[in-house]
Design a protein around this motif. Structure first.
Motif, PDB file in Angstrom:
ATOM      1  N   LYS A 106      -9.522   3.746   0.732  1.00  0.00           N
ATOM      2  CA  LYS A 106      -8.942   4.022   2.047  1.00  0.00           C
ATOM      3  C   LYS A 106      -9.400   3.017   3.089  1.00  0.00           C
ATOM      4  O   LYS A 106      -8.665   2.670   4.002  1.00  0.00           O
ATOM      5  N   ASN A 107     -10.647   2.544   2.956  1.00  0.00           N
ATOM      6  CA  ASN A 107     -11.197   1.621   3.945  1.00  0.00           C
ATOM      7  C   ASN A 107     -10.856   0.157   3.656  1.00  0.00           C
ATOM      8  O   ASN A 107     -11.123  -0.715   4.463  1.00  0.00           O
ATOM      9  N   ALA A 108     -10.277  -0.092   2.459  1.00  0.00           N
ATOM     10  CA  ALA A 108      -9.978  -1.471   2.097  1.00  0.00           C
ATOM     11  C   ALA A 108      -8.867  -2.029   2.964  1.00  0.00           C
ATOM     12  O   ALA A 108      -7.909  -1.341   3.287  1.00  0.00           O
ATOM     13  N   LYS A 109      -8.998  -3.289   3.371  1.00  0.00           N
ATOM     14  CA  LYS A 109      -7.985  -3.939   4.199  1.00  0.00           C
ATOM     15  C   LYS A 109      -7.036  -4.729   3.303  1.00  0.00           C
ATOM     16  O   LYS A 109      -7.478  -5.431   2.406  1.00  0.00           O
ATOM     17  N   GLN A 117       3.697 -15.196  -4.058  1.00  0.00           N
ATOM     18  CA  GLN A 117       2.735 -14.469  -4.882  1.00  0.00           C
ATOM     19  C   GLN A 117       2.870 -12.968  -4.678  1.00  0.00           C
ATOM     20  O   GLN A 117       2.747 -12.453  -3.577  1.00  0.00           O
ATOM     21  N   ARG A 118       3.122 -12.254  -5.767  1.00  0.00           N
ATOM     22  CA  ARG A 118       3.164 -10.807  -5.695  1.00  0.00           C
ATOM     23  C   ARG A 118       1.744 -10.251  -5.702  1.00  0.00           C
ATOM     24  O   ARG A 118       0.853 -10.840  -6.294  1.00  0.00           O
ATOM     25  N   PRO A 119       1.541  -9.112  -5.075  1.00  0.00           N
ATOM     26  CA  PRO A 119       0.197  -8.530  -5.057  1.00  0.00           C
ATOM     27  C   PRO A 119      -0.213  -8.061  -6.445  1.00  0.00           C
ATOM     28  O   PRO A 119       0.621  -7.677  -7.262  1.00  0.00           O
ATOM     29  N   ALA A 125      -2.118  -0.514  -6.014  1.00  0.00           N
ATOM     30  CA  ALA A 125      -2.620   0.860  -6.097  1.00  0.00           C
ATOM     31  C   ALA A 125      -3.297   1.281  -4.789  1.00  0.00           C
ATOM     32  O   ALA A 125      -3.127   2.421  -4.326  1.00  0.00           O
ATOM     33  N   GLN A 126      -4.032   0.377  -4.193  1.00  0.00           N
ATOM     34  CA  GLN A 126      -4.688   0.667  -2.914  1.00  0.00           C
ATOM     35  C   GLN A 126      -3.662   0.932  -1.815  1.00  0.00           C
ATOM     36  O   GLN A 126      -3.796   1.878  -1.042  1.00  0.00           O
ATOM     37  N   ARG A 127      -2.627   0.096  -1.780  1.00  0.00           N
ATOM     38  CA  ARG A 127      -1.600   0.263  -0.749  1.00  0.00           C
ATOM     39  C   ARG A 127      -0.862   1.584  -0.890  1.00  0.00           C
ATOM     40  O   ARG A 127      -0.557   2.253   0.096  1.00  0.00           O
ATOM     41  N   LEU A 128      -0.568   1.964  -2.116  1.00  0.00           N
ATOM     42  CA  LEU A 128       0.154   3.226  -2.340  1.00  0.00           C
ATOM     43  C   LEU A 128      -0.734   4.424  -2.017  1.00  0.00           C
ATOM     44  O   LEU A 128      -0.239   5.485  -1.620  1.00  0.00           O
ATOM     45  N   THR A 129      -2.033   4.257  -2.181  1.00  0.00           N
ATOM     46  CA  THR A 129      -2.967   5.316  -1.806  1.00  0.00           C
ATOM     47  C   THR A 129      -3.068   5.428  -0.286  1.00  0.00           C
ATOM     48  O   THR A 129      -3.126   6.524   0.274  1.00  0.00           O
ATOM     49  N   GLN A 130      -3.048   4.283   0.370  1.00  0.00           N
ATOM     50  CA  GLN A 130      -3.182   4.255   1.831  1.00  0.00           C
ATOM     51  C   GLN A 130      -1.907   4.695   2.546  1.00  0.00           C
ATOM     52  O   GLN A 130      -1.956   5.306   3.606  1.00  0.00           O
ATOM     53  N   ASN A 131      -0.770   4.372   1.992  1.00  0.00           N
ATOM     54  CA  ASN A 131       0.509   4.549   2.678  1.00  0.00           C
ATOM     55  C   ASN A 131       1.396   5.515   1.906  1.00  0.00           C
ATOM     56  O   ASN A 131       2.010   5.155   0.905  1.00  0.00           O
ATOM     57  N   THR A 154       7.032  -2.632  -8.801  1.00  0.00           N
ATOM     58  CA  THR A 154       6.273  -2.019  -7.713  1.00  0.00           C
ATOM     59  C   THR A 154       5.651  -3.078  -6.811  1.00  0.00           C
ATOM     60  O   THR A 154       5.687  -2.976  -5.583  1.00  0.00           O
ATOM     61  N   ALA A 155       5.106  -4.121  -7.436  1.00  0.00           N
ATOM     62  CA  ALA A 155       4.483  -5.203  -6.668  1.00  0.00           C
ATOM     63  C   ALA A 155       5.510  -5.926  -5.794  1.00  0.00           C
ATOM     64  O   ALA A 155       5.217  -6.303  -4.656  1.00  0.00           O
ATOM     65  N   THR A 156       6.720  -6.099  -6.314  1.00  0.00           N
ATOM     66  CA  THR A 156       7.773  -6.761  -5.541  1.00  0.00           C
ATOM     67  C   THR A 156       8.128  -5.963  -4.295  1.00  0.00           C
ATOM     68  O   THR A 156       8.267  -6.519  -3.195  1.00  0.00           O
ATOM     69  N   LEU A 157       8.264  -4.653  -4.440  1.00  0.00           N
ATOM     70  CA  LEU A 157       8.609  -3.813  -3.297  1.00  0.00           C
ATOM     71  C   LEU A 157       7.481  -3.796  -2.267  1.00  0.00           C
ATOM     72  O   LEU A 157       7.730  -3.806  -1.054  1.00  0.00           O
ATOM     73  N   VAL A 158       6.241  -3.775  -2.745  1.00  0.00           N
ATOM     74  CA  VAL A 158       5.098  -3.834  -1.822  1.00  0.00           C
ATOM     75  C   VAL A 158       5.096  -5.167  -1.087  1.00  0.00           C
ATOM     76  O   VAL A 158       4.832  -5.227   0.118  1.00  0.00           O
ATOM     77  N   MET A 159       5.417  -6.244  -1.788  1.00  0.00           N
ATOM     78  CA  MET A 159       5.472  -7.562  -1.165  1.00  0.00           C
ATOM     79  C   MET A 159       6.561  -7.623  -0.090  1.00  0.00           C
ATOM     80  O   MET A 159       6.337  -8.145   1.006  1.00  0.00           O
TER      81      MET A 159
END
Length: 334
Positions: A106-109, A117-119, A125-131, A154-159
């Protein structure tokens, strides 16, 4: 005579960690689950990528991606001779350790990601947990695409959300539009998403207007290709869409005028040439010629002007000849 319990299929079982269902089931793809189940079943062996690929009918490259997915989540470990299940799969996670992991997540930036570059899976996983909104988008995307999302999807959509700035509601609308036009693959979605971001389409209203315009262009091309009698047109090019959109939606030419321009092009050039047709229609538009009656009148005027010009030129040539004759005679008489 002896008796025993008939366990049937339950006579041979293996343990599956609770964390698989509690924390990872929503994100895992079919291939990732198949790979993990095989490793769990063969936890006493050192399983190689080739062994897993052969047993699960999953491509070796996809097996590697799946293994990386579970290694990053602490369920699989890499050894010198192969892959094995970590101790965390044998026993339940330590509650305190689990709480610390969630707090760190949760605290990760979010890191800065370039467009090319895709994440990586851990960051995703961190982003989906945060958002939670982003996590919901993944569920909605799977429904729209009628298939589970791979880690790359999933990485493409996050990007597209984090790097290109497209909101989740705009992304979902984009995905549904791509599906509606038969381009429900992540490559097409990514390409269109980047294009939308470059155009500054960041609201639902802007996205709806964009889709409306794209639909108008597509319908215009279908109309033009039908008028021209084109067969097996396939996917139109950007130029074809742009020309058709201009002719039908901006200049508002009728089918009769489109056909007339096409026939004149073929008669003069001997073939279909979309740029030449555009030149003809552009000339008509500039002259405010929008129907066959006006075109016939313009053609008559052009023909009359051409005849008058030729007659004038002939008279000038004759006058020039007569003057020369006169001068020569005068010179001779002198």
């Amino acid at each position: 005579m002896s008796y025993k319990i008939n366990l049937g299929a339950w006579g041979s079982v293996f343990a599956v960690p609770s964390s698989l269902v509690d924390s990872h089931l929503r994100l895992a793809t079919e291939s990732q689950l198949k790979v993990l189940l095989y490793i769990l079943r063969n936890s006493d062996n050192d399983n190689t990528v080739e062994d897993i690929a052969r047993a699960t009918s999953v491509h070796p490259d996809e097996v590697k991606n799946a293994v990386d997915f579970w290694v990053e989540r602490g369920l699989v470990a890499s050894t010198d001779s192969g892959l094995s299940v970590t101790e965390r799969t044998q026993t339940e996670e330590n509650p305190k350790e689990k709480e610390e992991t969630i707090a760190e997540t949760k605290n990760a930036k979010p890191r800065v990601i370039s467009r090319a570059q895709r994440p990586d899976p851990v960051f995703v996983a961190q982003r989906l947990t945060q958002n939670s909104e982003l996590a919901s988008l993944m569920d909605e995307a799977q429904i729209a695409l009628s298939k589970p999302l791979s880690s790359g999807d999933t990485a493409t959509l996050v990007m597209l959300h984090d790097t290109d700035g497209l909101p989740c509601d705009v992304l979902l609308l984009l995905i549904n539009y791509c599906v509606s036009i038969g381009k429900g693959n992540m490559r097409a979605i990514e390409k269109m998403g980047i294009s939308w971001a470059d155009e500054g389409i960041m609201t639902l209203a802007d996205a709806e207007l964009k889709i409306q315009r794209l639909s108008m262009s597509s319908n215009a091309w279908l109309r033009v290709s039908k008028v021209f009698g084109l067969k097996n047109i396939g996917s139109p090019t950007k130029a074809q869409l742009a020309f058709a959109d201009c002719w039908c939606n901006d200049w508002k030419f009728s089918d009769d005028m489109l056909l007339e321009a096409y026939e004149r092009c073929v008669n003069i050039k001997g073939e279909y040439n979309i740029k030449y047709i555009n030149g003809i229609l552009s000339k008509w538009y500039s002259a405010s010629i929008f129907n066959l009656k006006d075109l016939e009148k313009a053609d008559m005027n052009a023909t009359k002007h051409k005849k008058n010009k030729k007659s004038t030129q002939d008279k000038e040539r004759k006058a020039s000849f007569d003057l020369a004759t006169f001068e020569s005679k005068s010179l001779f008489n002198d």
